[in-house]
Write an enzyme that holds these catalytic residues in place. Structure first.
Site, PDB file in Angstrom:
ATOM      1  N   ASP A  27       0.870  -1.176   0.000  1.00 33.55           N
ATOM      2  CA  ASP A  27       0.000   0.000   0.000  1.00 33.55           C
ATOM      3  C   ASP A  27       0.915   1.237   0.000  1.00 33.55           C
ATOM      4  OD1 ASP A  27      -2.319   1.678   0.565  1.00 33.55           O
ATOM      5  OD2 ASP A  27      -1.472   1.844   2.584  1.00 33.55           O
ATOM      6  N   ASP A  29      -0.246   5.176   0.887  1.00 36.63           N
ATOM      7  CA  ASP A  29      -0.497   6.210   1.900  1.00 36.63           C
ATOM      8  C   ASP A  29      -0.611   5.582   3.280  1.00 36.63           C
ATOM      9  OD1 ASP A  29      -0.623   8.516   0.174  1.00 36.63           O
ATOM     10  OD2 ASP A  29      -2.411   7.579  -0.663  1.00 36.63           O
TER      11      ASP A  29
HETATM   12  C1  XBP Z   1      -5.237   6.357   0.641  1.00 38.69           C
HETATM   13  C2  XBP Z   1      -6.331   7.124   0.027  1.00 38.69           C
HETATM   14  C3  XBP Z   1      -6.033   8.171  -0.973  1.00 38.69           C
HETATM   15  C4  XBP Z   1      -5.389   9.418  -0.397  1.00 38.69           C
HETATM   16  C5  XBP Z   1      -5.627  10.612  -1.289  1.00 38.69           C
HETATM   17  O1  XBP Z   1      -4.690   5.500  -0.315  1.00 38.69           O
HETATM   18  O2  XBP Z   1      -7.489   6.866   0.314  1.00 38.69           O
HETATM   19  O3  XBP Z   1      -7.254   8.516  -1.548  1.00 38.69           O
HETATM   20  O4  XBP Z   1      -5.932   9.733   0.864  1.00 38.69           O
HETATM   21  O5  XBP Z   1      -5.124  10.370  -2.548  1.00 38.69           O
HETATM   22  P1  XBP Z   1      -3.865   4.121   0.058  1.00 38.69           P
HETATM   23  P2  XBP Z   1      -5.909  10.827  -3.875  1.00 38.69           P
HETATM   24  O6  XBP Z   1      -4.664   3.014  -0.592  1.00 38.69           O
HETATM   25  O7  XBP Z   1      -2.498   4.295  -0.573  1.00 38.69           O
HETATM   26  O8  XBP Z   1      -3.785   3.987   1.550  1.00 38.69           O
HETATM   27  O9  XBP Z   1      -6.434  12.208  -3.635  1.00 38.69           O
HETATM   28  O10 XBP Z   1      -4.848  10.770  -4.958  1.00 38.69           O
HETATM   29  O11 XBP Z   1      -7.026   9.831  -4.097  1.00 38.69           O
HETATM   30 MG    MG Z   2      -2.973   3.162   3.274  1.00 39.22          MG
END
Ligand code: XBP
Ligand code: MG
Length: 277
Positions: A27, A29
């Protein structure tokens, strides 16, 4: 919209000879980097201000909004409750896309300025896995350009060659906690879920990975430390570094100070043994 179905390869039962760890799927973020509070949240707020909106997502509000995955989806969710007229006007889809594009540009600049570093152990583990010939992939709801900026800022020239497959953003219609992004990545890699291990940080993340049949390691962060990660292989504070040990918070034990390939293989073997009928 129907959920994507696993391909024939990923859906078939994992047999003993398939069960060796082949690939690690990360993953982004909250897992590769702590991007949400000081990265995405700040970028959303600046985009709102530059667009004449008086919205400001506090650290606490943003924590609640993280239940909605995907930036466009998060804005739409908030607008539905606080300014539904914006979604009912002509051209609202373009308005939403433009606002999110602005946010993504602001986020990229924040990341390229060096505001957000990788979490402990991430660069070390990725390089060890690559060196050992493990296959690496990404499964994220975040926008591809945002991920590319993070990888460029963090890995420089190496960035483009680290991950064999990148599943990001709108490549699937249904974002985490739907398993679709993991099914998509497994299909690209022609691997069964039992041959892989996912690394996640959140409840939508573990739900997506587990629904796709992947053994899942959790590294928590400030937004997710109190969640119930039942079903995780192990739950740890971070991947750890020599001299900066990771803390185990639940699940399988962590043998040393930090997570390395040997540890991932041990956890993976345990997951395979536990899934044997
Ligand atoms: C986490 C998310 C993302 C970010 C924002 O992603 O939900 O939407 O918060 O990014 P991950 P965008 O699966 O990596 O934990 O504005 O580009 O959607
Ligand atoms: Mg994440």
């Amino acid at each position: 919209m129907t959920s994507e179905q696993p391909n024939e390869h990923s859906a078939r039962a994992t047999t003993a000879c398939e069960a060796a760890l082949q690939a690690v799927i990360f993953d982004v973020d909250g897992t590769l980097a702590d991007t949400e509070r000081d990265g995405h949240r700040v970028a959303f707020n600046r985009a709102f201000a530059q667009s004449g909106l008086d919205w400001n997502w506090s650290v606490a509000t943003y924590g609640e909004l993280l239940a909605v995955t995907g930036g466009k989806e998060r804005i739409r969710h908030f607008a539905t409750r606080h300014a539904p007229q914006l979604l009912n006007q002509t051209g609202s889809a373009t308005w939403l896309a433009d606002l999110h594009n602005l946010k993504s540009t602001i986020y990229a600049n924040l990341v390229l300025d060096g505001t957000i570093g990788l979490r402990p152990g991430v660069a070390r583990l990725i390089r060890e896995l690559r060196g050992a010939g493990l296959r690496l992939a990404v499964a994220t709801t975040t926008t591809r350009s945002s991920l590319d900026s993070l990888l460029l800022a963090s890995f420089g020239d190496e960035a483009g060659s680290l991950f064999e497959v990148i599943g990001a953003g709108d490549v699937v219609a249904d974002k985490k906690p739907a398993p679709d992004i993991y099914h998509w990545v497994l299909r690209q890699m022609k691997l069964a879920p039992g041959e892989c291990l996912a690394v996640e940080d959140s409840l939508p993340g573990i739900r997506a990975a587990r629904a796709a049949g992947l053994p899942t390691l959790i590294t928590v962060n400030a937004y997710t430390a109190d969640e119930d990660f039942a079903g995780a292989l192990s739950i740890i504070s971070d991947l750890g570094e020599p001299g900066a040990p990771a803390r185990r918070l639940g699940g399988q034990p962590l043998a040393g100070e930090y997570v390395d390939l040997a540890q991932l293989r041990r956890w993976h073997r345990q997951a395979v043994a536990d899934s044997d009928p």
